[in-house]
Design an enzyme around this catalytic site. Structure first.
Site, PDB file in Angstrom:
ATOM      1  N   GLU A  13      43.600  40.772  38.453  1.00 36.96           N
ATOM      2  CA  GLU A  13      43.594  41.185  37.046  1.00 36.96           C
ATOM      3  C   GLU A  13      43.048  40.061  36.166  1.00 36.96           C
ATOM      4  O   GLU A  13      42.294  40.312  35.219  1.00 36.96           O
ATOM      5  CB  GLU A  13      45.002  41.576  36.602  1.00 36.96           C
ATOM      6  CG  GLU A  13      45.062  42.141  35.215  1.00 36.96           C
ATOM      7  CD  GLU A  13      44.216  43.387  35.024  1.00 36.96           C
ATOM      8  OE1 GLU A  13      43.490  43.444  34.014  1.00 36.96           O
ATOM      9  OE2 GLU A  13      44.263  44.287  35.884  1.00 36.96           O
ATOM     10  N   GLU A  20      35.005  40.557  32.497  1.00 39.91           N
ATOM     11  CA  GLU A  20      34.733  41.360  31.303  1.00 39.91           C
ATOM     12  C   GLU A  20      34.389  40.487  30.097  1.00 39.91           C
ATOM     13  O   GLU A  20      33.472  40.799  29.345  1.00 39.91           O
ATOM     14  CB  GLU A  20      35.927  42.250  30.986  1.00 39.91           C
ATOM     15  CG  GLU A  20      36.088  43.400  31.960  1.00 39.91           C
ATOM     16  CD  GLU A  20      37.216  44.345  31.586  1.00 39.91           C
ATOM     17  OE1 GLU A  20      37.906  44.106  30.581  1.00 39.91           O
ATOM     18  OE2 GLU A  20      37.393  45.339  32.314  1.00 39.91           O
TER      19      GLU A  20
END
Length: 65
Positions: A13, A20
């Site tokens: 994560e 991103e």
């Protein structure tokens, strides 16, 4: 085993978030390759989460039933 898979999910994560942010920092316009990179990172988190559920189920269902 459950601790290891939980750490793997959390680590993926963090990597997903980093990918991103880097992609967003590099380009402001829509690029299909940028979308694919983000989707691949999110897919890795999804697969790891699925296996975490499977491993947790294997461990804890024996105590429930």
């Amino acid at each position: 085993m459950l601790f290891i898979i939980s750490c793997l999910v959390l680590t993926l994560e963090i990597v997903n978030t980093a990918i991103e942010k880097i992609v967003d920092m590099i380009t402001d316009e829509y690029l299909e390759s940028a979308e694919k990179a983000k989707d691949a990172a999110a897919g890795a988190v999804l697969i790891a989460s699925f296996f975490a559920v499977v491993i947790g189920s294997i461990i804890f269902l024996s105590y429930i039933f």
